[in-house]
Design an enzyme around this catalytic site. Structure first.
Site, short mmCIF file in Angstrom:
data_model
loop_
_atom_site.label_atom_id
_atom_site.label_comp_id
_atom_site.label_asym_id
_atom_site.label_seq_id
_atom_site.Cartn_x
_atom_site.Cartn_y
_atom_site.Cartn_z
N SER A 80 0.82 -1.22 0.00
CA SER A 80 0.00 0.00 0.00
C SER A 80 0.85 1.27 0.00
O SER A 80 1.93 1.30 0.60
CB SER A 80 -0.88 -0.01 1.25
OG SER A 80 -1.36 1.29 1.53
N TYR A 104 -2.31 5.49 -4.25
CA TYR A 104 -3.42 6.42 -4.07
C TYR A 104 -3.08 7.69 -4.83
O TYR A 104 -1.94 8.18 -4.74
CB TYR A 104 -3.59 6.78 -2.59
CG TYR A 104 -4.37 5.78 -1.77
CD1 TYR A 104 -5.67 5.44 -2.12
CD2 TYR A 104 -3.82 5.21 -0.62
CE1 TYR A 104 -6.40 4.54 -1.34
CE2 TYR A 104 -4.54 4.32 0.15
CZ TYR A 104 -5.84 3.99 -0.22
OH TYR A 104 -6.55 3.10 0.55
N THR A 144 -5.84 2.90 -6.73
CA THR A 144 -7.10 2.82 -5.98
C THR A 144 -7.89 4.10 -6.18
O THR A 144 -7.38 5.20 -5.91
CB THR A 144 -6.82 2.56 -4.50
OG1 THR A 144 -6.13 1.32 -4.38
CG2 THR A 144 -8.11 2.49 -3.69
N LYS A 190 -8.36 -0.20 -8.97
CA LYS A 190 -9.05 -0.89 -7.86
C LYS A 190 -10.16 0.01 -7.32
O LYS A 190 -9.92 1.18 -7.02
CB LYS A 190 -8.03 -1.18 -6.75
CG LYS A 190 -8.62 -1.77 -5.48
CD LYS A 190 -7.51 -2.22 -4.54
CE LYS A 190 -8.03 -2.80 -3.25
NZ LYS A 190 -8.45 -1.79 -2.28
N HIS A 207 -13.76 -1.66 -1.27
CA HIS A 207 -12.74 -1.32 -0.27
C HIS A 207 -13.04 -2.02 1.06
O HIS A 207 -12.85 -1.47 2.15
CB HIS A 207 -12.70 0.20 -0.07
CG HIS A 207 -11.33 0.73 0.27
ND1 HIS A 207 -10.51 1.33 -0.65
CD2 HIS A 207 -10.63 0.77 1.44
CE1 HIS A 207 -9.38 1.72 -0.06
NE2 HIS A 207 -9.44 1.38 1.20
C1 LIG Z 1 -6.69 -1.89 7.66
C2 LIG Z 1 -6.96 -1.76 6.19
C3 LIG Z 1 -6.19 -0.92 5.43
C4 LIG Z 1 -6.44 -0.80 4.06
N1 LIG Z 1 -5.64 0.02 3.32
C5 LIG Z 1 -5.80 0.07 1.98
C6 LIG Z 1 -4.90 0.80 1.18
O1 LIG Z 1 -3.96 1.41 1.67
N2 LIG Z 1 -5.11 0.82 -0.16
C7 LIG Z 1 -6.17 0.14 -0.75
O2 LIG Z 1 -6.32 0.19 -1.97
N3 LIG Z 1 -7.01 -0.58 0.00
C8 LIG Z 1 -6.86 -0.64 1.33
N4 LIG Z 1 -7.69 -1.42 2.08
C9 LIG Z 1 -8.73 -2.20 1.40
C10 LIG Z 1 -8.19 -3.56 0.98
O3 LIG Z 1 -7.22 -3.46 -0.01
C11 LIG Z 1 -9.30 -4.47 0.44
O4 LIG Z 1 -10.01 -3.80 -0.58
C12 LIG Z 1 -10.27 -4.95 1.50
O5 LIG Z 1 -9.68 -5.01 2.77
C13 LIG Z 1 -10.78 -6.32 1.09
O6 LIG Z 1 -11.68 -6.78 1.98
P1 LIG Z 1 -11.34 -7.88 3.11
O7 LIG Z 1 -10.57 -7.18 4.17
O8 LIG Z 1 -12.72 -8.26 3.54
O9 LIG Z 1 -10.59 -9.03 2.47
C14 LIG Z 1 -7.48 -1.54 3.45
C15 LIG Z 1 -8.23 -2.40 4.23
C16 LIG Z 1 -7.97 -2.54 5.58
C17 LIG Z 1 -8.79 -3.52 6.37
#
Ligand SMILES: Cc1cc2nc3c(=O)[nH]c(=O)nc-3n(C[C@H](O)[C@H](O)[C@H](O)COP(=O)(O)O)c2cc1C
Length: 396
Positions: A110, A133, A159, A255, A279
């Site tokens: 990330s 991002y 994203t 994404k 997300h």
């Molecule tokens: C703590 C946390 C931080 C996240 N940070 C990002 C990020 O920096 N960039 C991004 O594209 N998605 C981020 N996401 C979303 C994840 O990439 C993903 O879309 C999502 O967690 C998928 O669902 P799941 O946790 O149910 O598997 C984050 C999710 C969580 C839980």
């Protein structure tokens, strides 16, 4: 150290992490936006799809391997990009990246990770993609691309569903903002987990390493908006994506797309793939679950792009269902984060082992000898519309 041999499902790691982490950190990881309906919908979507198994057809040992963005991987799974991992597990990004390499699947770092691009480049020889991002400070963004390329990241994932942080009410109540800081109101919750607090005191609170040098001050909106996303550019649009395309030579994914018309625009902007995603329920409340949005996106893009999905994948059977509905692969987020919080690299590796074991077992049980055999023919009464796995429109 948790007894990993007593963990059997991905949800075990969430329960174990809850016991170890300070409440505000756990809530930041586990929570979703508003009433958390989308968070729940993501998981429920997989329950609306059942199996119509084929017997005597699965072969002795099914093979889950496939090609993702042209690279051979052990199963159709990649690690979802997650920021702020270091707040729960100090060396968590590296731990998860190494577990992914060991399991033969891609890892996505990330923009808001607590580990630098270069450190991950050195830590893992496996397939690595970088998540970007859109940042207000474009120069910084171009430098991130150059660094990712130099560090061996093969693909870029942009994203697009965070023009502003979602309204995460657990974080507001816990006084938990990112970048993380202690406040008079939240400090008691952190003191209640002395082992965690000691680690932070000894090593210092991790920073969002790839955003070093950016000053989000002045970029903040309402005091009610969590600081997640303060550096992000809310005005980023399709022309910005086209510019990223011009500057990134490798495969490019977008994404956070949930609509077929947006999917088509992404293709027109030169993207090679899409991640259908809300997300993880953290942004727009009551957004459509990725699994339900998948078929229309696939019908729009056909075989011109690889389509991934994420959100609520917790079982090997969920991976198989996503494939049957036409996804090239899935991204898995929170379970890996919780695995790392529980037992570092070994915890994340155990999560991937369980997922692989469940996937192979499901393939055996439904009669799929390999990943290509996971098609919509194996599904029963799918409450979720299916597109054929080659992405072509179904015959009318
Ligand atoms: C703590 C946390 C931080 C996240 N940070 C990002 C990020 O920096 N960039 C991004 O594209 N998605 C981020 N996401 C979303 C994840 O990439 C993903 O879309 C999502 O967690 C998928 O669902 P799941 O946790 O149910 O598997 C984050 C999710 C969580 C839980």
């Amino acid at each position: 150290m948790a007894r990993l041999d007593r963990t059997f499902v991905l949800d075990d790691f969430e329960a174990l992490a809850k016991r170890r982490l300070p409440g505000p950190i756990f809530d930041f990881y586990a929570g979703g936006a508003d009433d958390e309906h989308t968070l729940a919908l993501n998981r429920n979507a997989f329950r609306q799809v059942g199996w119509s198994p084929r017997v005597l057809a699965g072969g002795a040992s099914p093979d889950a391997s496939t090609l993702l963005l042209g690279r051979a991987v052990a199963m159709p799974v990649a690690v979802a990009p997650m920021g702020a991992v270091g707040y729960g597990c100090l060396d968590g990004d590296r731990a998860i990246a190494r577990a992914a390499a060991q399991a033969g699947i891609p890892y996505i770092l990330s923009t808001t990770a607590t580990t630098t691009i270069e450190a991950i480049g050195e830590a893992s020889a496996g397939a690595k993609w970088f998540q970007l991002y859109p940042l207000r400070q474009r120069d910084h963004m171009w430098r991130l691309l150059a660094r990712a390329l130099a560090a061996g990241f093969e693909a870029l994932v942009v994203t697009v569903d965070v023009p502003v942080g979602g309204k995460r009410e657990r974080d507001l109540r816990n006084d938990c903002a990112m970048p993380f800081r202690f406040t008079a109101r939240n400090v008691a919750a952190f003191a209640a987990r002395p082992r965690w607090a000691l680690g932070m005191l000894r090593h210092g609170v991790p920073a969002m390493a790839n955003l070093a040098g950016l000053d989000p001050a002045g970029a903040r909106g309402s005091t009610l908006a969590p600081s997640v996303g303060a550096e992000f550019d809310p005005a980023f649009d399709w022309s910005g994506l086209a510019e990223i395309r011009r500057r990134w030579p490798g495969p490019l994914l977008v994404k956070g797309v949930l609509r077929p018309d947006d999917a088509l625009r992404a293709l027109r902007a030169g993207c090679d793939g899409l991640v259908v995603s809300n997300h993880g329920g953290r942004q727009l409340e009551t957004g459509v679950p990725a699994l339900a949005a998948l078929a229309a996106v696939l019908r729009a893009v056909g075989d011109k792009a690889q389509v991934f999905l994420d959100g609520g994948v917790r079982r090997g059977a969920d991976v198989a269902k996503a494939r049957c509905l036409g996804a090239a692969g899935v991204l898995v987020g929170r379970p890996l984060l919780f695995g790392a919080c529980v037992a570092g690299q070994a915890g994340a590796a155990r999560v991937l082992d369980i997922l692989h074991d469940e996937l192979i077992r499901t393939m055996r049980l439904c009669g799929a000898a390999n990943a290509a055999a996971l098609t919509s023919e194996l599904l029963w009464n799918a409450g979720i519309p299916a597109a054929p796995s080659n992405g072509q429109p179904p015959p009318t």
